[in-house]
Design a protein around this motif. Structure first.
Motif, PDB file in Angstrom:
ATOM      1  N   LEU A 177       0.463  -2.230   5.683  1.00 42.03           N
ATOM      2  CA  LEU A 177       1.786  -2.653   5.230  1.00 42.03           C
ATOM      3  C   LEU A 177       1.898  -4.161   5.420  1.00 42.03           C
ATOM      4  N   PRO A 178       2.439  -4.869   4.455  1.00 43.70           N
ATOM      5  CA  PRO A 178       2.570  -6.327   4.576  1.00 43.70           C
ATOM      6  C   PRO A 178       3.511  -6.722   5.722  1.00 43.70           C
ATOM      7  N   GLU A 179       3.282  -7.864   6.247  1.00 44.64           N
ATOM      8  CA  GLU A 179       4.112  -8.354   7.347  1.00 44.64           C
ATOM      9  C   GLU A 179       5.539  -8.563   6.850  1.00 44.64           C
ATOM     10  N   GLN A 180       6.509  -8.221   7.685  1.00 44.73           N
ATOM     11  CA  GLN A 180       7.894  -8.510   7.321  1.00 44.73           C
ATOM     12  C   GLN A 180       8.684  -8.821   8.582  1.00 44.73           C
ATOM     13  N   LYS A 181       9.889  -9.388   8.383  1.00 47.42           N
ATOM     14  CA  LYS A 181      10.684  -9.888   9.504  1.00 47.42           C
ATOM     15  C   LYS A 181      11.065  -8.735  10.441  1.00 47.42           C
ATOM     16  N   ASP A 182      11.676  -7.698   9.864  1.00 54.24           N
ATOM     17  CA  ASP A 182      12.090  -6.556  10.684  1.00 54.24           C
ATOM     18  C   ASP A 182      10.908  -5.624  10.913  1.00 54.24           C
ATOM     19  N   LYS A 183      11.014  -4.813  11.957  1.00 56.02           N
ATOM     20  CA  LYS A 183       9.952  -3.827  12.206  1.00 56.02           C
ATOM     21  C   LYS A 183       9.958  -2.775  11.105  1.00 56.02           C
ATOM     22  N   TRP A 184       8.786  -2.326  10.728  1.00 57.39           N
ATOM     23  CA  TRP A 184       8.683  -1.244   9.735  1.00 57.39           C
ATOM     24  C   TRP A 184       9.190   0.057  10.354  1.00 57.39           C
ATOM     25  N   GLN A 185      10.035   0.732   9.617  1.00 60.16           N
ATOM     26  CA  GLN A 185      10.499   2.058  10.030  1.00 60.16           C
ATOM     27  C   GLN A 185      10.090   3.054   8.956  1.00 60.16           C
ATOM     28  N   VAL A 186      10.236   4.352   9.270  1.00 59.28           N
ATOM     29  CA  VAL A 186       9.966   5.353   8.232  1.00 59.28           C
ATOM     30  C   VAL A 186      10.918   5.112   7.058  1.00 59.28           C
ATOM     31  N   ARG A 187      12.132   4.662   7.362  1.00 56.66           N
ATOM     32  CA  ARG A 187      13.123   4.390   6.323  1.00 56.66           C
ATOM     33  C   ARG A 187      12.603   3.384   5.278  1.00 56.66           C
ATOM     34  N   THR A 188      11.857   2.384   5.740  1.00 57.55           N
ATOM     35  CA  THR A 188      11.339   1.392   4.799  1.00 57.55           C
ATOM     36  C   THR A 188       9.953   1.783   4.279  1.00 57.55           C
ATOM     37  N   LEU A 189       9.279   2.648   5.056  1.00 58.67           N
ATOM     38  CA  LEU A 189       7.955   3.093   4.618  1.00 58.67           C
ATOM     39  C   LEU A 189       8.052   3.980   3.366  1.00 58.67           C
ATOM     40  N   LEU A 190       9.068   4.861   3.332  1.00 55.96           N
ATOM     41  CA  LEU A 190       9.147   5.827   2.220  1.00 55.96           C
ATOM     42  C   LEU A 190       9.196   5.155   0.852  1.00 55.96           C
ATOM     43  N   PRO A 191      10.100   4.169   0.636  1.00 52.38           N
ATOM     44  CA  PRO A 191      10.084   3.504  -0.680  1.00 52.38           C
ATOM     45  C   PRO A 191       8.774   2.756  -0.935  1.00 52.38           C
ATOM     46  N   TRP A 192       8.172   2.254   0.123  1.00 53.80           N
ATOM     47  CA  TRP A 192       6.881   1.572  -0.057  1.00 53.80           C
ATOM     48  C   TRP A 192       5.832   2.559  -0.578  1.00 53.80           C
ATOM     49  N   ILE A 193       5.815   3.768   0.005  1.00 52.37           N
ATOM     50  CA  ILE A 193       4.871   4.796  -0.463  1.00 52.37           C
ATOM     51  C   ILE A 193       5.185   5.172  -1.909  1.00 52.37           C
ATOM     52  N   ARG A 194       6.476   5.349  -2.180  1.00 51.40           N
ATOM     53  CA  ARG A 194       6.873   5.726  -3.539  1.00 51.40           C
ATOM     54  C   ARG A 194       6.379   4.688  -4.546  1.00 51.40           C
ATOM     55  N   ASP A 195       6.484   3.410  -4.170  1.00 53.24           N
ATOM     56  CA  ASP A 195       6.124   2.360  -5.122  1.00 53.24           C
ATOM     57  C   ASP A 195       4.624   2.057  -5.152  1.00 53.24           C
ATOM     58  N   ASN A 196       3.926   2.367  -4.066  1.00 53.01           N
ATOM     59  CA  ASN A 196       2.526   1.962  -3.998  1.00 53.01           C
ATOM     60  C   ASN A 196       1.512   3.100  -4.034  1.00 53.01           C
ATOM     61  N   LEU A 197       1.906   4.300  -3.597  1.00 54.75           N
ATOM     62  CA  LEU A 197       0.931   5.394  -3.566  1.00 54.75           C
ATOM     63  C   LEU A 197       1.240   6.493  -4.576  1.00 54.75           C
ATOM     64  N   VAL A 198       2.532   6.795  -4.742  1.00 55.59           N
ATOM     65  CA  VAL A 198       2.911   7.879  -5.649  1.00 55.59           C
ATOM     66  C   VAL A 198       2.686   7.421  -7.083  1.00 55.59           C
ATOM     67  N   GLN A 199       1.933   8.235  -7.828  1.00 55.98           N
ATOM     68  CA  GLN A 199       1.594   7.821  -9.192  1.00 55.98           C
ATOM     69  C   GLN A 199       2.446   8.507 -10.243  1.00 55.98           C
TER      70      GLN A 199
END
Lengths: 99, 371
Positions: A27-49
């Motif tokens: 996961l790219p570096e970001q200001k706030d800590k990564w949570q599952v809340r922010t991980l889910l949209p990341w997965i949707r946009d990057n892994l789910v086809q």
């Protein structure tokens, strides 16, 4: 610093991700800590086809998809509020497929 | 940090139980899961020692966990049952052939004998061939009706006393909702019974009646059980899909909703005055049926005679159309002196259509109820 994670899909959920079960991601570096809340949209946009609506509903996973964080039910780990650590293993299992 | 197990207090909890809200460790979860099913088996007196029990095995999660659990409980609690795996091959290339491979692995993993019965040998039709005939609408109706009989016939061939299936609490709650929405009072009354078919054919039991899908999937995951999870290539099964999504949404808000819906279904009382379909046996295959000829036989007749819609929806409508066509052909024969080439039949078809229309307009309740 990027955050390395292991993301896995099974029980039919892998079909949404080109039939690939295990994904080693960073996961790219970001200001706030990564949570599952922010991980889910990341997965949707990057892994789910395909059919992202079968993965997420609102801001959480679609009911019927079980989530494990390091081999424990995410319901015991704070669900969306869980703060991700390096090398965490997140597993998504669909219960909606065949019986 | 994960919580400690609410039962042993030693190990870390790995699962929050949807039914009770308890947080349990792996070992305590396995124990609770298995012993609750044992409790269900005892409470409902599902089995007697010496019985042969056929486990309906599809290779999917529910039946895989069922085969495993039945074996564990049979040994742990000395049920004295002879367990056999029974699979139905619907003849769906790329789906059932793959899942049957899973069942064959299960056979070795659990050391249980396996029998596979196929639609092709029982009915002369594979699902692939049926779909070619009727397309992707209503195909699940054929498959469902045929599968039910196929399991019974397979189990009887094997001399089994009972069939167990992997239907879980979520499935039953879905069925309750579907029957409410359809207004199907007869099925609504039957669908929560843990054992069905005691009035004729082989009894069928659902040991997972009170077992949540979440726990079945978690059990399979932690035990690393080998199961097959591809959706059937022919099954949009939209109606159940809606009920399913609805149940899962409810579970998210209040996990006990699933058990509560089953409980509501169980508590349903039907007034004595309400006329229920009576069950009888099919005059053709002697299978249990609520009509003179059972659904499977009507469907087969339709397939074999090139009228696949005969078994779907309102039987009488299609039946009447067909009867009229036959009658028109008969009429044609007397006129033409026996010639029935396709050109003549076409003409006859046209006549039938129009006369049927007239009949509908003029009927005043003397047509023995088909209007």
């Amino acid at each position: 610093m990027p955050l390395p994670l292991i993301i896995e899909f099974s029980g039919g959920a892998e079909l949404l991700c080109g039939n690939v079960k295990k994904h080693n991601v960073e996961l790219p570096e970001q200001k706030d800590k990564w949570q599952v809340r922010t991980l889910l949209p990341w997965i949707r946009d990057n892994l789910v086809q395909e059919r992202p609506e079968l993965f997420m509903q609102g801001d959480t996973v679609r009911p019927g998809i079980l989530v494990l964080i390091n081999e424990a039910d995410w319901e015991l780990m704070g669900e969306l509020d869980y703060e991700l650590e390096e090398n965490d293993r997140i597993v998504f299992i669909s219960t909606l497929h065949g019986g | 940090m994960p919580r400690k197990c609410g039962s042993c207090g030693v190990k870390n909890a790995i699962l929050k139980r949807p039914k009770t809200g308890d947080a349990l460790c792996k070992e305590c979860f396995y124990w609770a899961f298995e012993e609750e099913i044992h409790h269900t088996v005892l409470q409902a007196k599902l089995f007697s020692p010496g019985e042969t029990v056929a486990i309906g095995a599809s290779g999917g999660k529910d039946s895989t966990v069922l085969a495993h659990t039945m074996k564990v409980l049979n040994e742990r609690h000395n049920y004295g049952l002879k367990l056999i795996l029974l699979s139905v091959d619907e003849g769906i290339t790329g789906y059932r052939d793959d899942s049957l491979e899973t069942v064959k692995r299960n056979q070795q993993q659990y050391d249980l004998p396996l029998t596979i019965v196929s639609y092709e040998e029982l009915y002369g039709w594979t699902m692939d061939a049926i779909v070619k005939q009727i397309g992707l609408k209503n195909n699940c109706t054929f498959c469902g009706v045929f599968r039910r009989q196929a399991l019974d016939r397979g189990a009887m061939m094997l001399g089994a006393d009972k069939i167990v299936t992997g239907h879980n609490a979520d499935d039953i709650a879905e069925t309750v909702i579907m029957n409410v929405l359809r207004g199907d009072i007869a099925r609504l009354r039957r669908c929560t019974a843990i054992t069905t078919g005691t009035d004729g054919y082989l009894p069928r039991c659902k040991p997972f009646k009170y077992t949540y899908e979440k726990e079945i999937v978690m059990y399979a995951y932690f035990k690393k059980l080998d199961y097959f999870s591809t959706e059937c290539i022919y099954s949009p099964n939209a109606y159940r899909g809606f009920a399913r999504a609805y149940i899962k949404d409810l579970e998210k808000i209040r996990p006990s909703a699933i058990i509560d819906i089953i409980h509501s279904g169980e508590s349903m009382q039907v007034k004595k005055e309400v006329r229920m379909p009576t069950q009888t046996t099919c005059t053709r295959c002697h299978y249990i049926s609520s009509n003179e000829v059972c659904k499977a036989c009507v469907m087969l007749e339709g397939l074999n005679k090139g009228r696949p819609r005969l078994g779907i929806g309102k039987i009488h409508k299609e039946r009447r159309k067909w009867d009229e066509e036959l009658a028109a052909q008969g009429k044609l024969q007397t006129v033409d002196g026996g010639g029935t080439d396709s050109g003549n039949v076409q003409v006859a078809d046209g006549e039938t259509e129009s006369s049927a229309g007239n009949e509908q307009r003029t009927c005043s309740g003397v047509c023995s109820g088909v209007c």
